[in-house]
Design a protein around this motif. Sequence first.
Motif, short mmCIF file in Angstrom:
data_model
loop_
_atom_site.label_atom_id
_atom_site.label_comp_id
_atom_site.label_asym_id
_atom_site.label_seq_id
_atom_site.Cartn_x
_atom_site.Cartn_y
_atom_site.Cartn_z
N HIS A 144 55.71 47.00 28.19
CA HIS A 144 54.56 46.44 28.90
C HIS A 144 53.40 47.42 28.87
N SER A 145 52.18 46.89 28.88
CA SER A 145 50.98 47.72 28.90
C SER A 145 50.61 48.08 30.33
N LYS A 146 50.29 49.35 30.54
CA LYS A 146 49.81 49.79 31.85
C LYS A 146 48.34 49.40 31.99
N VAL A 147 48.04 48.78 33.13
CA VAL A 147 46.70 48.21 33.34
C VAL A 147 46.09 48.77 34.62
N ILE A 148 44.83 49.14 34.57
CA ILE A 148 44.09 49.50 35.78
C ILE A 148 42.83 48.63 35.85
N VAL A 149 42.32 48.45 37.06
CA VAL A 149 41.15 47.61 37.28
C VAL A 149 40.09 48.45 38.00
N VAL A 150 38.87 48.43 37.48
CA VAL A 150 37.76 49.17 38.07
C VAL A 150 36.89 48.20 38.86
N GLY A 151 36.82 48.40 40.16
CA GLY A 151 36.03 47.53 41.02
C GLY A 151 36.89 46.51 41.74
N VAL A 152 36.68 46.38 43.03
CA VAL A 152 37.43 45.42 43.84
C VAL A 152 36.49 44.30 44.26
N ASN A 153 36.72 43.11 43.76
CA ASN A 153 35.95 41.93 44.13
C ASN A 153 36.79 40.69 43.86
N GLN A 154 36.21 39.52 44.02
CA GLN A 154 36.97 38.29 43.86
C GLN A 154 37.54 38.11 42.45
N PRO A 155 36.74 38.31 41.38
CA PRO A 155 37.32 38.15 40.04
C PRO A 155 38.44 39.14 39.75
N SER A 156 38.27 40.41 40.14
CA SER A 156 39.30 41.41 39.84
C SER A 156 40.58 41.14 40.61
N GLN A 157 40.48 40.68 41.85
CA GLN A 157 41.68 40.37 42.63
C GLN A 157 42.41 39.17 42.04
N LEU A 158 41.64 38.20 41.53
CA LEU A 158 42.26 37.04 40.88
C LEU A 158 43.00 37.48 39.62
N LEU A 159 42.39 38.37 38.85
CA LEU A 159 43.02 38.88 37.64
C LEU A 159 44.33 39.59 37.97
N VAL A 160 44.31 40.45 38.97
CA VAL A 160 45.52 41.19 39.36
C VAL A 160 46.61 40.24 39.82
N LYS A 161 46.24 39.22 40.56
CA LYS A 161 47.22 38.23 41.01
C LYS A 161 47.89 37.55 39.83
N ASN A 162 47.09 37.17 38.82
CA ASN A 162 47.64 36.52 37.63
C ASN A 162 48.57 37.45 36.87
N ILE A 163 48.16 38.72 36.73
CA ILE A 163 48.99 39.70 36.01
C ILE A 163 50.34 39.87 36.70
N ASN A 164 50.33 39.96 38.02
CA ASN A 164 51.57 40.17 38.77
C ASN A 164 52.49 38.96 38.73
N GLU A 165 51.90 37.76 38.60
CA GLU A 165 52.71 36.54 38.66
C GLU A 165 53.24 36.09 37.31
N GLU A 166 52.68 36.61 36.23
CA GLU A 166 53.05 36.13 34.91
C GLU A 166 53.66 37.22 34.05
N PRO A 167 55.00 37.31 33.98
CA PRO A 167 55.66 38.34 33.18
C PRO A 167 55.33 38.26 31.70
N PHE A 168 55.09 37.04 31.16
CA PHE A 168 54.87 36.93 29.72
C PHE A 168 53.55 37.55 29.26
N LEU A 169 52.68 37.94 30.21
CA LEU A 169 51.48 38.67 29.84
C LEU A 169 51.81 40.11 29.43
#
Length: 468
Positions: A144-169
């Motif tokens: 798996h690729s290690k991922v970090i996110v710069v900036g906390v806002n609505q789009p970034s939180q949505l992205l993190v939620k999707n990453i955590n919920e979808e193993p096939f990513l």
Amino acid sequence: MLADRFREFSNAAPFISFFKLFIDPVLVVVTLYLLSIPFDVAMDGYEFILGALAFLLTALLLDGMFLFIPGYSRSWQGLGRFIVEWLGVVIGLVLIGRVSGFVNYYHPPFVITWFIVAPIVLIGVHVAIRVYVLRVDSGENAEHSKVIVVGVNQPSQLLVKNINEEPFLKMDFIGYFDDRAISRLPKSASEHLIGGLDILPQFVKKNGIKKIFISLPMSSQPRVLDLIDELKDSTASIYFIPDLFVFDLINARFDNVAGMPIVAICESPFMGLNGVVKRISDIVLSVLILMIIWPILLCVAIAVKSTSAGPVFFKQRRYGENGDSVLVYKFRSMTVMEDGDKVVQATKNDQRITAVGGFLRKTSLDELPQFINVLQGKMSIVGPRPHANAHNEQYRKLIKGYMIRHKVKPGITGWAQVNGFRGETDTLDKMQNRIKYDLDYLRNWSVWLDLKIIVLTVAVVLRDRNAY
């Protein structure tokens, strides 16, 4: 919802398009052919017509995505929606068969068995693709690729939620970087805060970070450019998430013009293939409906002509797609033919309504000639209801975004009408709510939503008291 659309298309768009337009319809037809062998049915003549109609209706009505979209696979929602959509295909085939008389030429056990087996085959194939293709290499030993996110806002939180919920990513979210104090961040995000942007480049090098998602506001452009320059001293892939949530989005999407990348902020949902699907469904449904209701049209025309002086049809100029003027047909229900700069809406106990006009308006029978407008391509069966031109000029000055509803063809019925905003709009608040639902329809359009609105319209007409 924009979040749902982002989630759907960012994770599964290629599979959705492929299955919706080709694989699902082909599987339905192949199942029909294979079942013809044990039932000893020749696949020619009427069976060929059945297969062609099944292919078309499957492409129009089935989303082809219920097991690909994140979230659907962990609930019964997607499966329930799929079953209802397949029932729509079955009902469409039965209606066409009865109207055309083809139903008398089919072997009932053969067709009924196919109605049952085909969705089972589709579900089996979807599950197999989900399990054996989309989730390949997603087990414990997968890289798996290690991922970090710069900036906390609505789009970034949505992205993190999707990453955590979808193993096939195949992504592992490590944490956020943000210069703001923890007290200014949402609690759910502050728990994963690693630090500020000043330590980000070194953290990336030391921890083998493979992907960096930057989600900073557009006002921080110089800051973003400086950060990207520093991160170029690493092998990490860098992505920028534009904060599109600052806009009131209508069919937001990425596109390009002559090779130049652009972001569509406000666009018709019926661009490209969606427009073809919408038009085909309008033609098929309006032809079927007109074939069924022509005796009603004849009876209403006779009633209008025999109970009051004047023409059978009332033609009024309305705003059509892109604000172009179109003539909309209705059975005449009033003694006046208002189509000028000032049009007075009908009210309760309106003296202008003819003897049969009240009944026609109450039951929406006066709207039936608009199926002819649909065949002409001037209207759709479902869409924002057309207002008199005088009302458009009045309300476009009072309601923000009013004219966006005219980016699509007007409809015989609409999302606002089945949500309680049918009939007289005697206050600004009522019209604002109607526009709110019209724009919501543009954001969330699907063939499924159109069918839902058509079904709900029947129920609304039977019980609604708002039409005068």
